[in-house]
Motif scaffolding. Sequence first.
Motif, PDB file in Angstrom:
ATOM      1  N   ALA A 125    -127.523 -30.939 -54.439  1.00 50.41           N
ATOM      2  CA  ALA A 125    -128.244 -31.960 -54.172  1.00 50.41           C
ATOM      3  C   ALA A 125    -128.274 -33.003 -52.821  1.00 50.41           C
ATOM      4  O   ALA A 125    -127.673 -32.243 -51.988  1.00 50.41           O
ATOM      5  N   TYR A 162    -124.331 -38.359 -57.422  1.00 51.07           N
ATOM      6  CA  TYR A 162    -125.194 -38.302 -56.831  1.00 51.07           C
ATOM      7  C   TYR A 162    -125.072 -39.520 -55.234  1.00 51.07           C
ATOM      8  O   TYR A 162    -125.422 -39.329 -54.329  1.00 51.07           O
ATOM      9  N   ASN A 222    -132.913 -30.388 -57.514  1.00 48.98           N
ATOM     10  CA  ASN A 222    -131.919 -29.806 -57.256  1.00 48.98           C
ATOM     11  C   ASN A 222    -131.891 -28.397 -57.474  1.00 48.98           C
ATOM     12  O   ASN A 222    -132.214 -27.922 -58.057  1.00 48.98           O
TER      13      ASN A 222
END
Lengths: 276, 276, 276
Positions: free
Chosen positions: A245, A224, A186
């Motif tokens: 990400a 995510y 990330n």
Amino acid sequence: MSIITLMTDFGAIDEYVAIMKGTIFSINPSVNIIDITHQIDPQDLIEAAYRIESVYKYFPIDNTIHVIVVDPGVGSDRSIIAVKMFDQIFLAPDNGVLTLLLNKAKTSTIVRVENSKYFLKSISRTFHGRDIFAPVSAHLSKGLPIERLGPTLYENDPVRLSIQYPYISENDELIGYVILIDRFGNLITNIDLECFQKFCRLDMKKTPEVWIGSSKISDLAQNYQSVEPQKPLMIIGSRGYLEIAVNRGNAGSRFKSKKGDCVKVILSKSSIDRRK
Amino acid sequence: MSIITLMTDFGAIDEYVAIMKGTIFSINPSVNIIDITHQIDPQDLIEAAYRIESVYKYFPIDNTIHVIVVDPGVGSDRSIIAVKMFDQIFLAPDNGVLTLLLNKAKTSTIVRVENSKYFLKSISRTFHGRDIFAPVSAHLSKGLPIERLGPTLYENDPVRLSIQYPYISENDELIGYVILIDRFGNLITNIDLECFQKFCRLDMKKTPEVWIGSSKISDLAQNYQSVEPQKPLMIIGSRGYLEIAVNRGNAGSRFKSKKGDCVKVILSKSSIDRRK
Amino acid sequence: MSIITLMTDFGAIDEYVAIMKGTIFSINPSVNIIDITHQIDPQDLIEAAYRIESVYKYFPIDNTIHVIVVDPGVGSDRSIIAVKMFDQIFLAPDNGVLTLLLNKAKTSTIVRVENSKYFLKSISRTFHGRDIFAPVSAHLSKGLPIERLGPTLYENDPVRLSIQYPYISENDELIGYVILIDRFGNLITNIDLECFQKFCRLDMKKTPEVWIGSSKISDLAQNYQSVEPQKPLMIIGSRGYLEIAVNRGNAGSRFKSKKGDCVKVILSKSSIDRRK
């Protein structure tokens, strides 16, 4: 029980950290020592500054001493400072590693660490972590007031790093950069939530896109998994900073990014078009 | 509160160290366990020997037990020894890993660890760290006298590594080698301060130069910053050994060095000339 | 003193683990926190499942809480569960990481962790390790009964991974695979002692050979030194599973193996011939 946290760039291979711990326990056998990380990129003060800002607030107040030994100037005439702020104590070289915290603290007491009574007897030129930081932190953990360590400094005395805060360019882009890449790949940027929200409010009819190199990421996600696996996303991460990400992937390798890379946020019509 | 230190070559990925800790806490819940390092190069006894020598003296006396599990012979008929020296206890395979300390100790009590009363009930052939070292160290941390572990040995009984001490060649060069390369890329040699000083006194009109491969380093520095950034230097490091470093750089990669590489110190006229 | 163990895929570089520890100590200053490993391959549930099975039984009963944060689904609608089994408590995402233990436990109490009274006040979508796992584990370590955390689940409610147990092929081969490769390069397979012994007993006149790719290993050893240096061997390792190792070498690089590679055990006549 007092807590001493250790953040260094000493790595995990060498025994340097253990030497600090042995020295601390020799003075205060009942202190609780916690490793923050010892994997700061050698001598990277900016990285250390952001990491200590990320972590300090999760530790107890009143009895936590944070020790930061990222110290390219060890053995030169740089000072060591002890700072009381946020009801915790921070012990670090006076090289700017505490800049983000000092910028944020409403009140602080700052002293220059000079009183060799609290050092090891013999001081090397290369390992103040062992000779000064460890014993001083151990004495602090036993209740020593920081004022005993040396003269009080003014708020503006400590060295400050020139922190690159995000800014808006002539083209109305929000310009930031990659501070850190974490284990998951990330990309953590220097664009914090407040700054990001302010920017987005400049034109509420548009939606934000983030660019890293020539890659565009349009999905502002809550977690995510809210995009497909292997898809990139932007997210306000747990530190409160904008992150790039990849769901179940690695943004660092995907975008061939490294620390310091420029990140741009733009407000895009096209996105709002898609929503119609 | 007693302290158990752990030094192994088990690495950070596997759960082997945690299994040792669980086993220790199951016997003595109130001991303080400190990791020295678990990143010893697999089965590198010389590295482990130098690292334990570097670290032991910073730990408290009277209640510290150092456990070293670098043990290529696990499951064979090698012995395990417990040694009381420097008012601390050392528990290690009898494979020479304690050589530097045994060579230095004025007095020591040495026993062969045989009393299975203090082992786990079932002993594997592959993980004595868990089955013997952990429980024995836990019992020691509760005050068990080492004599209970097995028969006393003579001082000369334990296996010793043949340590390569520095020597002076026919060409009047001081010959040493690189023991370790630390995280900063500093080359730590086997040439200690005393030996280096003795050599330099052989001709006080000359000054020392150190050679690594075909590279010469002439600057004997007090700290890393006393030369320009990216310049190499030699320095007596915090361990008390001659090190080759690069200010804000990495000597290991600069000189493409590896453990075991030869290092030569020569006394040079040219240097003294430059000082005129 | 209660023990909290931590197993995550957070790595050693970032401060995420330290943030969890600070959060725990803010609630229970006197708990003992032990790292199992933080180097689980990102989001590898199978690896985590085998590692926690390997380690849990060496920790004290009655006061150990194992916290496993390998959590690709963080922030989605996956649950978190707390399980009491083997007289210990396990706290983990409901993603199957406890499968091996749940399959083995004779009795267990399972609850879904829902009671936000024991969470941090503000819950992020990306870091439940800090916001839920850490504070909940801290409260458990102070004696909170797991029933307070949320509703009790049935034994079959938690998600289970489909574990590939070894099986016998049509060609009478025992088929397994490489679960893990440890720091020494040892290949740890999913073939446990019981299964291996049962297979070998199918024909007592033959002896086992293990194949990894096109390489055959015939030596079933009691310890690593029972074959020549650099020779491969098979061994029942300290976990109780069949391992492939190389004496003073690295089986992983020797056989270019990776996690998931197939391993076959066959019973061979030729070997028994050799014994005549």
